[in-house]
Every structure is written in structure tokens, then in C-alpha cells.
Scaffold this active site. Sequence first.
Site, mmCIF file in Angstrom:
data_model
loop_
_atom_site.group_PDB
_atom_site.id
_atom_site.type_symbol
_atom_site.label_atom_id
_atom_site.label_comp_id
_atom_site.label_asym_id
_atom_site.label_seq_id
_atom_site.Cartn_x
_atom_site.Cartn_y
_atom_site.Cartn_z
ATOM 1 N N ASP A 117 0.855 -1.068 0.082
ATOM 2 C CA ASP A 117 -0.283 -0.183 -0.039
ATOM 3 C C ASP A 117 0.766 1.352 -0.098
ATOM 4 O O ASP A 117 0.479 2.216 -0.734
ATOM 5 C CB ASP A 117 -0.979 -0.069 0.934
ATOM 6 N N GLY A 118 1.926 1.103 0.830
ATOM 7 C CA GLY A 118 2.718 2.619 0.791
ATOM 8 C C GLY A 118 3.519 2.757 -0.506
ATOM 9 O O GLY A 118 3.438 3.894 -0.910
ATOM 10 N N ILE A 141 3.296 -9.614 2.452
ATOM 11 C CA ILE A 141 3.011 -10.713 3.295
ATOM 12 C C ILE A 141 1.664 -10.265 4.189
ATOM 13 O O ILE A 141 0.943 -11.043 4.558
ATOM 14 C CB ILE A 141 4.055 -11.192 4.349
ATOM 15 N N ASP A 142 1.459 -9.105 4.502
ATOM 16 C CA ASP A 142 0.426 -8.532 5.143
ATOM 17 C C ASP A 142 -1.138 -8.643 4.833
ATOM 18 O O ASP A 142 -1.991 -8.489 5.416
ATOM 19 C CB ASP A 142 0.645 -7.063 5.644
ATOM 20 N N ARG A 177 3.039 -26.818 28.279
ATOM 21 C CA ARG A 177 3.573 -25.237 28.180
ATOM 22 C C ARG A 177 2.402 -24.471 27.395
ATOM 23 O O ARG A 177 1.735 -25.118 26.443
ATOM 24 C CB ARG A 177 4.964 -24.884 27.658
ATOM 25 N N GLY A 185 2.640 -8.596 9.717
ATOM 26 C CA GLY A 185 1.313 -8.272 9.386
ATOM 27 C C GLY A 185 0.836 -6.609 9.581
ATOM 28 O O GLY A 185 -0.265 -6.465 9.191
ATOM 29 N N ARG A 186 1.710 -5.951 10.302
ATOM 30 C CA ARG A 186 1.538 -4.885 10.597
ATOM 31 C C ARG A 186 0.103 -4.388 11.169
ATOM 32 O O ARG A 186 -0.240 -5.230 12.132
ATOM 33 C CB ARG A 186 1.788 -3.713 9.280
#
Length: 361
Positions: A117-118, A141-142, A177, A185-186
Site C-alpha cells: 500500500d505504501g 505478506i500483510d 506449556r 502483518g502490521r
Amino acid sequence: MAKKRIGILTSGGDCAGLNAAIRAVTRRAIDGYGWEVVGIKNGTLGLISTPVDAEVLDKQTFGGTLLRQGGTFLGTTNKGDPFAYPMADGSLKDRSQEFIDGFRELDLAGLIGIGGDGSMKILNKLCELGEIPFIGIPKTIDNDVAGTEFTIGFTTAVNVAVDALDRLHPTAASHHRIMVLEVMGRDAGHIALHAGIAGGADVILVPEIRYDMAKIKEKIRRVYEDEGRTHALIVVSEAVKTKDGSSIMHANEDGKMNYGGVAHVIGDQISKETGADTRVTVLGHVQRGGTPAMRDRVIASAFGVKAVDLMADGKSNRMVAWQNREVVDVALEEVVTRYNHIDVAGTLVDTARGLGICLGD
Ligand code: F6P
């Protein structure tokens, strides 16, 4: 008559499937239209450097191997915004005219830019300024680019995260555990949501839903008491906010702010609240590499062919996109003003809830 030449560049963070897209553009341009394709190096940097950094691509460039390789053989950058280029003295300089001059120097008739997008915003603005015909191909990847169901690189990243959960599960079970896995993914929780469902997570935390530790504690109690299990898997998106509403961010040496490490804070909280032995894994950049998954190769190929066809039709300011099992094109204007968050009322959130997965609310 000289052959028509088009340029191609990759911009922003890399991911798996970029080489497949460059290959598709090159094949279609040469075979379909008899054009020449010029690969611009390191994103926008290739055009603002002196001399311009670019090479002619042909079918021999690919030789059957690049389709299968992660990364981008052209190189990329996520800090080369020519409108605010970081100079050595710390100042920011507008180098947009140098980008346009570099483009003209290569005698190109149009540009295909593969970016998130940027990058789409920056490339669209540069091309409008220079009256350069431009077609965008979405990658990251996001999966947070608006207008497309999938971006190149997303599926491979999810597969890496699922593989991590498959590896964490046996060790979680053996040691009784709780394993907390942080994924990238920002500001969108697509990787966490997909990987968490596919990897059998008990809790998935995404930036779009504020979490309440009491709900997580209750889910873990149910895992222990109702299911008789003594281990659990928790997936956390890197941009999830902590209890006090803050994100965990850190500045790189170039000043770029990145997420990373929130799972340690949440893991500590879980361990204190539940008394469970808890371990944290921050997956990081392994999600960006590796052999591209089938779907990334397929959409990269479809995007590359469509992008060249659009350019041949005289289209500009469009982005290729994947919608309803088809490759389509959308107006870049619409893409750059929106952001693709997960749909909190959508199928995957409903599926997660239907499976009893706690989303923190
Ligand atoms: O946008 C892709 C992405 O991998 C994000 O998921 C992550 O927050 C960021 O890039 C990391 O950026 P860098 O490559 O600068 O470390």
C-alpha cells in the site's frame, strides 16, 4: 522501428512470489506484444541513482529457477520515497524529478510497479507527476492492500506461520506449556487469523480486536478443565496493543519504526495470570522468505500477464487485483485511500469463534 520498452520494479518489503510476477510480465510483454522489458534495480532507487541502475530482461533471465525463488532478484527498498528521500546529513530531499528523469533516460513507455500500500501511493503520485503510464501489482505478506482478496506473498507467509505452530505444538504438549507465537502483518491481522485457524490455536490476538486478559485466562482455564489439555497455542499479531493501549515499536538505525516483541509482554502477562509455564517465539522475517506457495505463484503469474495486457490497452493508474477467483483491475485512487483490515464481522472471524477460539474479547 525501435521496440516499445516498459520498465518493471519491485518496491517495499520483499516477499515470496515477486520473481514469479517479474517473469510473467517479461514473458507476456515479449511473447504477446514484442516489447522490451527493463528491470529497474532496488525499487525507486534504480531510477534516482547516477547512472540509472537497470538491465534488460529476457526469457533467458529466468531460466526456470526464478519462478521458484523467494525475494526479488531486482532488489528492493522500503526507505526510498523520492518525495522525502533520507540524505546522509539526516535531512529529507524531494528527488521526484530525478525519478522522472531516470525513467525518461531509459526511454520507457510505461511502468509496472510491484508493491504494497505504501509503495502504491508513492509510485502512483510519481507517475501522475511525470505523466507516466502506470500499472500496479499488489504484494505484501500483510495482505493489507485494499481492492484485492490476496496479495503476492501472503499465502507463503501464512504457511510459514502454520508450520511454526505445527512445530510448537509437540513441544508445548511434551512440556505442558503455553506457546505464544508472534507473527507479522502490521496493522492487519490476516496472517494471525489464517495461521491461527489452520494451526489449531486456542487464542488469536489481532490489532482489529482489543483483548481482555480476563477472557484469555478464562479460555485457558477451559482448555485445562473442560478439554483436559495441559498445553495451549496462542497467536499474536505484531501490532496488537498491550493492556494500556500502547504498541511495541522500535526504531531501526535509519529511523524507520517497526513493530516487534509484543508477544513477550503478553507472554509475561499470561504466565503471571495463569501460572502456566509460557514460552514466546517471534517469527519475524522468516515469514518473508522461502519457496513461494502455489497460490502466490499463480496470482503472481495472473497479475503479471494482466498488468501487461492493461498497458497494451492503454490503461493507466490501475492496479491488478484478485476478486472472486478472477484477475481484475481496480482504480489506484480507490486503493491508495483505503486499508484492508480483517472484517471483524466476516467469515473467518465467525469461523474462529465457531471453533471456540478466543479472540481476546
Ligand atoms: O510489510 C511487510 C512487513 O514484513 C511487515 O509485516 C513488518 O512489520 C515489516 O514489513 C518489517 O519491515 P522491515 O523489512 O523494515 O523490517
